[in-house]
Design a protein around this motif. Structure first.
Motif, PDB file in Angstrom:
ATOM      1  N   TYR A 180      87.045 -41.487  26.628  1.00  0.00           N
ATOM      2  CA  TYR A 180      87.746 -42.607  27.266  1.00  0.00           C
ATOM      3  C   TYR A 180      87.007 -43.924  27.107  1.00  0.00           C
ATOM      4  O   TYR A 180      87.627 -44.973  26.915  1.00  0.00           O
ATOM      5  CB  TYR A 180      87.982 -42.312  28.750  1.00  0.00           C
ATOM      6  N   HIS A 181      85.689 -43.875  27.149  1.00  0.00           N
ATOM      7  CA  HIS A 181      84.968 -45.145  27.010  1.00  0.00           C
ATOM      8  C   HIS A 181      85.195 -45.784  25.645  1.00  0.00           C
ATOM      9  O   HIS A 181      85.090 -47.007  25.501  1.00  0.00           O
ATOM     10  CB  HIS A 181      83.472 -44.949  27.269  1.00  0.00           C
ATOM     11  N   SER A 182      85.547 -44.968  24.654  1.00  0.00           N
ATOM     12  CA  SER A 182      85.797 -45.526  23.324  1.00  0.00           C
ATOM     13  C   SER A 182      87.122 -46.280  23.266  1.00  0.00           C
ATOM     14  O   SER A 182      87.337 -47.094  22.367  1.00  0.00           O
ATOM     15  CB  SER A 182      85.778 -44.417  22.271  1.00  0.00           C
ATOM     16  N   PHE A 183      88.019 -46.040  24.241  1.00  0.00           N
ATOM     17  CA  PHE A 183      89.315 -46.717  24.238  1.00  0.00           C
ATOM     18  C   PHE A 183      89.206 -48.181  24.656  1.00  0.00           C
ATOM     19  O   PHE A 183      90.166 -48.938  24.495  1.00  0.00           O
ATOM     20  CB  PHE A 183      90.307 -45.988  25.145  1.00  0.00           C
ATOM     21  N   VAL A 184      88.065 -48.586  25.196  1.00  0.00           N
ATOM     22  CA  VAL A 184      87.863 -50.000  25.532  1.00  0.00           C
ATOM     23  C   VAL A 184      86.894 -50.671  24.564  1.00  0.00           C
ATOM     24  O   VAL A 184      86.696 -51.885  24.629  1.00  0.00           O
ATOM     25  CB  VAL A 184      87.333 -50.165  26.981  1.00  0.00           C
ATOM     26  N   ARG A 185      86.313 -49.918  23.665  1.00  0.00           N
ATOM     27  CA  ARG A 185      85.196 -50.432  22.873  1.00  0.00           C
ATOM     28  C   ARG A 185      85.579 -51.615  21.986  1.00  0.00           C
ATOM     29  O   ARG A 185      84.909 -52.665  22.007  1.00  0.00           O
ATOM     30  CB  ARG A 185      84.621 -49.309  22.008  1.00  0.00           C
ATOM     31  N   ASP A 186      86.628 -51.492  21.192  1.00  0.00           N
ATOM     32  CA  ASP A 186      86.961 -52.562  20.250  1.00  0.00           C
ATOM     33  C   ASP A 186      87.346 -53.849  20.962  1.00  0.00           C
ATOM     34  O   ASP A 186      86.927 -54.949  20.563  1.00  0.00           O
ATOM     35  CB  ASP A 186      88.092 -52.113  19.322  1.00  0.00           C
ATOM     36  N   ASP A 187      88.167 -53.726  22.018  1.00  0.00           N
ATOM     37  CA  ASP A 187      88.574 -54.932  22.738  1.00  0.00           C
ATOM     38  C   ASP A 187      87.404 -55.556  23.477  1.00  0.00           C
ATOM     39  O   ASP A 187      87.294 -56.785  23.554  1.00  0.00           O
ATOM     40  CB  ASP A 187      89.695 -54.602  23.728  1.00  0.00           C
ATOM     41  N   LEU A 188      86.519 -54.742  24.016  1.00  0.00           N
ATOM     42  CA  LEU A 188      85.347 -55.276  24.697  1.00  0.00           C
ATOM     43  C   LEU A 188      84.436 -55.992  23.703  1.00  0.00           C
ATOM     44  O   LEU A 188      83.918 -57.079  23.987  1.00  0.00           O
ATOM     45  CB  LEU A 188      84.592 -54.137  25.389  1.00  0.00           C
ATOM     46  N   ALA A 189      84.255 -55.402  22.540  1.00  0.00           N
ATOM     47  CA  ALA A 189      83.439 -56.042  21.508  1.00  0.00           C
ATOM     48  C   ALA A 189      84.028 -57.392  21.102  1.00  0.00           C
ATOM     49  O   ALA A 189      83.297 -58.367  20.898  1.00  0.00           O
ATOM     50  CB  ALA A 189      83.316 -55.120  20.299  1.00  0.00           C
ATOM     51  N   ALA A 190      85.361 -57.461  21.006  1.00  0.00           N
ATOM     52  CA  ALA A 190      85.998 -58.714  20.619  1.00  0.00           C
ATOM     53  C   ALA A 190      85.785 -59.799  21.674  1.00  0.00           C
ATOM     54  O   ALA A 190      85.553 -60.965  21.341  1.00  0.00           O
ATOM     55  CB  ALA A 190      87.491 -58.479  20.395  1.00  0.00           C
ATOM     56  N   VAL A 191      85.843 -59.438  22.944  1.00  0.00           N
ATOM     57  CA  VAL A 191      85.684 -60.415  24.021  1.00  0.00           C
ATOM     58  C   VAL A 191      84.273 -61.004  24.037  1.00  0.00           C
ATOM     59  O   VAL A 191      84.098 -62.197  24.297  1.00  0.00           O
ATOM     60  CB  VAL A 191      86.028 -59.775  25.385  1.00  0.00           C
ATOM     61  N   VAL A 192      83.258 -60.198  23.733  1.00  0.00           N
ATOM     62  CA  VAL A 192      81.881 -60.704  23.790  1.00  0.00           C
ATOM     63  C   VAL A 192      81.308 -61.021  22.413  1.00  0.00           C
ATOM     64  O   VAL A 192      80.141 -61.381  22.301  1.00  0.00           O
ATOM     65  CB  VAL A 192      80.952 -59.728  24.545  1.00  0.00           C
ATOM     66  N   GLY A 193      82.106 -60.893  21.371  1.00  0.00           N
ATOM     67  CA  GLY A 193      81.627 -61.259  20.038  1.00  0.00           C
ATOM     68  C   GLY A 193      80.564 -60.332  19.511  1.00  0.00           C
ATOM     69  O   GLY A 193      79.518 -60.772  19.022  1.00  0.00           O
TER      70      GLY A 193
END
Length: 428
Positions: free
Chosen positions: A84-97
């Protein structure tokens, strides 16, 4: 111009700007609290973001999966809990660059700060110090002081505090660079905020990192007030680590799961750490062996399996950031906060002093305001606004913080705030 005509002109302009706003539809994705028959004017996203409408269905879906599958929910359903934590990974990475492997959603902010300081604050007799701001958020101060003591050093000697040298208590870049020049050889860790919580000042993360690295210092940032507020470029700053919470601008609920960043250059480098099962290499985790083999990247700092019910709201909120795009959100943020600055200086300059820097590049959503007059004037205004459905927040001893958040705030909210300040002045 009469007051009625002036109000009508201002209101028409603000409503026109809101009608033309390409992000206006996003407001409908949030539940706006009410004050009597009307929605509040909510300026407290710097403290707790509003609830997205999709949060409750996302949580109910996981509760339903639990009811239907029991333990097999780790492997079944649309969003199996195991990953489940991987389901937020790409979007979280995009928000913080960041690159995806550099970020992980886990724990709380101060817990993550402690975990990463275990790895990145490695003091020696020659280099024991931590550079922080004098007015750091208390939790950061408590954390670094306790780490200094844990390693056997005295905070009176090993904490170097930067005091604001500009009007309003903000820090000049020269003051930061001067501290690094004077104390660099003694500094093991530079720990500064992305946005200073009390003044709203934005710091130049890349310039600080480059200067600190030249002095041999490790660099970490507390992004509690920056993540979701500003476009960030953590990977390109080359800072060593960063931490943030998700209940402010990331709208993930009270006590929401936090986040951490570890730069990719540390992904495969053995570092001391407090290890836990979920940080073990995924390929061999379930062999249940006694020897810890860290997962490469930020995942290797995890301790326990993902908190699914805490991650679901974050997943929902990050989807809204993906829809909007940080560049568009930043453009609207600059417009909203700039409008609020203009209103304050045009309408109530005798009431409010703005502590936050004027330059848009040195501020995010938040304006920190000091009320002129008697000592209790600030608290009086805060309570007046609260009684009229205008939600700001109060920070001792004398600061009101107001943050027009581009996901759900409007120009008309800013006008409503300043008109209430003007009414308070007239009634005083």
């Amino acid at each position: 111009m009469s007051a009625a005509v002036e109000h009508s002109s201002q209101e028409d302009w603000a409503l026109g700007q809101d009608a033309a706003d390409p992000l206006a539809r996003l407001r409908d994705e949030f539940l706006i609290p009410r004050h009597g028959e009307h929605e509040v004017a909510y300026f407290c996203g710097n403290s707790l973001g509003l609830q997205p409408r999709a949060t409750r269905p996302a949580l109910m879906a996981e509760l339903d999966a639990w009811a239907e599958h029991g333990v097999e929910g780790h492997f079944r359903g649309a969003l199996p809990w195991m990953d489940y934590h991987s389901f937020v990974r790409d979007d979280l990475a995009a928000v913080v660059g960041a690159q995806p492997q550099e970020v992980v959603a886990m724990n709380s902010l101060t817990a993550n700060l402690h975990l990463l300081m275990v790895s990145f604050y490695r003091p020696t007799a020659e280099r024991p110090a931590i550079l922080i701001e004098k007015n750091a958020f208390p939790s950061d101060r408590y954390a670094v002081e306790s780490q200094v003591r844990f390693h056997g050093f005295d905070p009176a000697d090993a904490l170097i505090e930067l005091e604001g040298d500009e009007s309003g208590g903000t820090l000049s870049q020269d003051a930061i660079l001067d501290a690094l020049d004077r104390h660099g050889p003694r500094i093991a860790l530079v720990l500064l905020p992305g946005v200073q919580y009390l003044t709203g000042q934005v710091l130049d993360l890349r310039a600080i990192t480059e200067a600190a690295h030249r002095k041999g210092c490790v660099v970490g940032f507390d992004l509690a007030h920056a993540a979701g507020n500003l476009p960030l470029a953590l990977h390109d700053t080359h800072c060593d680590f960063a931490v943030w919470c998700s209940y402010k601008y990331l709208n993930s609920g009270p006590g929401a799961v936090a986040g951490a960043f570890v730069h990719e250059r540390h992904a495969h480098t053995p570092r001391p750490r407090f290890a836990g099962w979920w940080g073990h290499d995924r390929a061999t985790r379930f062999r249940m062996g006694p020897d810890f083999v860290p997962t490469p990247g930020a995942d290797g700092w995890q301790l326990s399996n993902p908190p699914v019910l805490a991650l679901a709201p974050l997943r929902v909120s990050l989807a809204l950031f993906r829809t909007a795009g940080m560049a568009a959100l930043r453009a609207k943020s600059e417009a909203l906060t700039g409008y609020l600055v203009w209103l304050i200086r045009s309408e109530v300059p005798d009431v409010l002093d703005i502590l936050t820097p004027d330059e848009p590049a040195r501020r995010g959503c938040q304006l920190s305001l000091r009320v002129r007059g008697p000592r209790d004037a600030g608290r009086s205004l805060f309570e007046y606004l609260e009684a009229r459905g205008i939600v700001v927040d109060w920070r001792e001893p004398d600061v009101i913080r107001a943050s027009p958040v581009p996901l759900y705030n409007r120009h008309i909210d800013c006008l409503r705030l300043v008109e209430a300040v003007r009414a308070w002045r007239s009634a005083a």
